[in-house]
Design a protein around this motif. Structure first.
Motif: not given
Length: 426
Positions: A218-247
């Protein structure tokens, strides 16, 4: 889930939601046990293979080009692993089944990985070794990314240092115990491949059984669209400054570690000049020292991190110890020097691994893509296992084995500096 049924304001926590500090009143023991056993059973065989059994196999197939062959294998494995981490982690985040989000992936990943190991052990050409390692990585990451995501799924912030320590405890036992265990099979290598396949096969089913995930049908899952594809299947781009320093900090420290451990067998044979029974005993001693020191630090570092509310400081200190320990073997070719290296680096990596996963979770840009993003951060482990041998092979070709050690020291220092610049985590 042990504490997921706790309620706040009469509203039950759903199986796919992460508990907060109020909702999770007790340490999640069931989750901790599953993580520790799961990581021992996949990581032990993995490092037994790439650290001992496969280097021996490569040296037997093509002794004149063994360092280049290991570097090629590692490079291809990193590329495959990166792609697998992104896709499999993202699909795991979105999986709806009666067995939960993570369990189906870790179970089928264990089965596929075990089968590949059996074929891997029969390779008689370098291209076969490289291909086997690549397919192995596809299935292995079906275990790795979802299993790490369990920490984010089921652990509140106040317990993340401790559960990171538990995960690190399993990692230390698997990493160093696996290599020591593998040394027993140097005289009978294919038996070693079969044993590692059997242990890996147990990883997913045992972890899944203990986790006992609830249904996510019953978990809600957003349909994959061109708009949210990068959020779900690519490197993060928003609010990811600390993420990349840690990486990249993680990548540098892991590269420092694997620059030496990835060539441990060749360092002992070609730099320290050990052979036969003495070689086997030193492989075992080094592994046991690394494992013992790492386990001792795992017991204390994570809980202390939770108590003082700090993640960065232990990681930075750990990177400094790895730098110091990595430099030690440059000053002597006596066998005992590798035991000193093992003690210092073991303490450093024990401290680092104990807090690393807690730091990783706190720099995630979006909890909804935890498995994918944690998989990307974990990719730094794979990247370290690749870049370490690649850099080492280049240095060996230019100046010899003694050049590996200042290289590893420099990488550890760079990694620590990157962690210093993380802003939103104490």
């Amino acid at each position: 889930m042990t504490t997921s049924s706790k309620t706040i304001n009469n509203k039950a926590l759903l199986p796919w939601q992460t508990p907060n500090d109020v909702q999770q009143k007790k340490f999640p023991v069931r989750t901790a046990v599953a993580l520790a056993i799961g990581v021992v059973l996949w990581l032990g065989p993995y490092l037994a293979l790439v650290g001992v059994l496969v280097p021996q196999q490569v040296a037997r197939i093509d002794p004149g080009s063994k360092t280049q062959a290991i570097a090629l294998m590692s490079t291809v494995a990193m590329i495959v692993s990166t792609i697998a981490n992104i896709i499999e982690g993202a699909l795991s985040d979105r999986t709806r089944s009666k067995w939960g989000r993570r369990t189906p992936w870790i179970v089928w990943g264990s089965v596929g990985t075990a089968v590949v190991i059996l074929f891997w052990g029969k390779c008689t050409a370098i291209w076969q070794v490289v291909l086997s390692d690549s397919v192995y990585m596809i299935f292995l990451n079906m275990i790795v990314a979802p299993l790490i995501a369990v920490i984010a799924d089921r652990t509140s912030p106040k317990y993340r240092g401790t559960i990171s320590s538990v995960y690190a405890l399993g990692s230390a036992a698997g990493q160093y115990g696996g290599q020591a265990f593998a040394s027993l099979f140097l005289p009978v290598p294919y038996t070693g491949f079969m044993v590692m396949a059997g242990l890996t096969l147990l990883s997913g089913p045992i972890a899944g059984l203990i986790l006992h995930e609830k249904s996510t049908k019953d978990m809600p899952v957003d349909q994959i669209t061109m708009k949210n594809f990068s959020q779900n299947f690519a490197f993060p781009t928003k609010g990811a400054h600390d993420f990349y320093l840690a990486l990249f900090g993680k990548l540098c420290i892991q590269t420092a570690s694997f620059a030496i451990s990835g060539y441990q067998l060749y360092i002992l044979t070609d730099y320290i000049k050990l052979h036969g029974g003495t070689l086997q005993s030193y492989v075992t001693m080094i592994s046991m020292i690394l494992m013992t020191t790492a386990i001792i630090l795992c017991i204390f570092a994570g809980p202390i991190s939770d108590k003082i509310g700090r993640r960065k400081m232990p990681v930075i200190l750990a990177g400094g110890l790895v730098a110091i320990g990595s430099l030690v073997p440059m000053f002597s070719t006596k066998p005992w020097i590798m035991l000193v290296y093992a003690a210092v680096v073991g303490i450093g990596m024990g401290m680092y691994n104990s807090v690393d996963q807690a730091l990783n979770i706190e720099v995630l840009p979006d909890a909804k893509t935890a498995a994918k993003d944690l998989g990307l951060l974990n990719m730094a482990n794979n990247g370290g296992q690749v870049f370490g041998p690649i850099f080492s092979a280049a240095i060996i070709g230019m100046v010899g084995y003694h050049g590996i050690f200042p290289l590893a020291c420099a990488m550890a220092i760079i990694g620590s500096i990157l962690i210093i610049f993380i802003k939103d985590v104490k």
